[in-house]
Design an enzyme around this catalytic site. Sequence first.
Site, short mmCIF file in Angstrom:
data_model
loop_
_atom_site.label_atom_id
_atom_site.label_comp_id
_atom_site.label_asym_id
_atom_site.label_seq_id
_atom_site.Cartn_x
_atom_site.Cartn_y
_atom_site.Cartn_z
N ARG A 36 0.81 -1.22 0.00
CA ARG A 36 0.00 0.00 0.00
C ARG A 36 0.85 1.27 0.00
NH1 ARG A 36 -2.55 -3.80 2.87
NH2 ARG A 36 -4.69 -4.30 2.34
N ASP A 107 2.94 -13.39 0.49
CA ASP A 107 4.32 -13.68 0.09
C ASP A 107 4.75 -15.13 0.26
OD1 ASP A 107 4.85 -13.86 2.96
OD2 ASP A 107 4.89 -11.67 2.94
N HIS A 122 -5.88 -13.54 1.62
CA HIS A 122 -5.71 -12.69 0.45
C HIS A 122 -4.98 -13.41 -0.68
CE1 HIS A 122 -6.09 -8.94 3.26
NE2 HIS A 122 -7.27 -9.42 2.88
N CYS A 130 -5.51 -20.31 -14.27
CA CYS A 130 -6.17 -20.02 -15.54
C CYS A 130 -7.67 -19.84 -15.30
CB CYS A 130 -5.93 -21.15 -16.53
SG CYS A 130 -6.79 -20.90 -18.10
N CYS A 133 -9.52 -22.89 -17.70
CA CYS A 133 -9.43 -24.33 -17.43
C CYS A 133 -9.02 -24.66 -16.01
CB CYS A 133 -8.48 -25.00 -18.42
SG CYS A 133 -6.74 -24.58 -18.18
N CYS A 153 -4.15 -24.08 -22.11
CA CYS A 153 -5.13 -23.55 -23.08
C CYS A 153 -4.77 -22.19 -23.65
CB CYS A 153 -6.53 -23.50 -22.45
SG CYS A 153 -6.72 -22.20 -21.20
N ASN A 214 2.09 -5.38 17.96
CA ASN A 214 2.10 -4.46 16.83
C ASN A 214 2.77 -3.15 17.25
OD1 ASN A 214 1.17 -4.16 14.02
ND2 ASN A 214 -0.02 -2.44 14.81
N ILE A 232 8.19 -7.54 15.88
CA ILE A 232 7.84 -8.96 15.98
C ILE A 232 9.09 -9.81 16.19
CG2 ILE A 232 6.97 -10.92 14.66
CD1 ILE A 232 4.91 -8.98 13.43
#
Length: 247
Positions: A36, A107, A122, A130, A133, A153, A214, A232
């Site tokens: 972001r 990731d 996410h 694809c 297919c 394909c 955090n 962390i």
Amino acid sequence: MIAALDQLAGWIAASRRLVVMTGAGMSTESGIPDFRSYQGRYTRDQSLPEVISIDYFYRDPVAFWAAFKDIFQLKLSAGHAPNDGHRLLAALDDGDRHVTVVTQNVDGLHARAGSRHIVEVHGSIERAQCPSCGTVHDLDWINAHALPECSRCGDILKPDVVLYGEAVERMDDAVAALTDCDLLLVMGSSLEVGPINQLPLIARRIGLRTVLVNLGPTQFESAFDLRITDRIGQVARELAPKLGLTL
């Protein structure tokens, strides 16, 4: 912070089924910036939500893939390694304790670290599928082609990432894991993205212990029994010996 770490270590030691929700703060300690914050050439005249949206993919897949690869170039290089936070979560899932990692990150570093039960809400940049297919292609295939096309394909692949305009994946799995655990630990998330940011509120309603690690504040501070403001990796390195673990 020592008292808070001792409290957290005690709760983790007593936990048999732990859910850990991770956000961008986990990945940034491996050198992966929060996408972001991207300010590259593809977002000078278009907003980030427009550039990596499902509508843009179908409208102009060539431009979409150019932008997508540019925005995620550091991640797509596969040159990043799990950090001590990733390694701690993998080590905690030791057979006596079941650890479900619910991650907002795309990731793939939790899997590389060895975590076995991962809910990628996410998706992942390490796969593309694809639309025609259903054939799945890996990161090597994605990186080998400027415009990734299906080997079966020939249709243009869609990255296995939740784009703007698409629903979050596996929310039901995340909630199911939460309702079958005894502790929720949130690490490196500002809790700005819904609906996954509702997990701490759900945990609170059903009476679970909740912990937040955090650096910055969140909009749901009152949902946590314990709050640790530190990086962390530092928390992981101090927690590990308290739990008899080596990272």
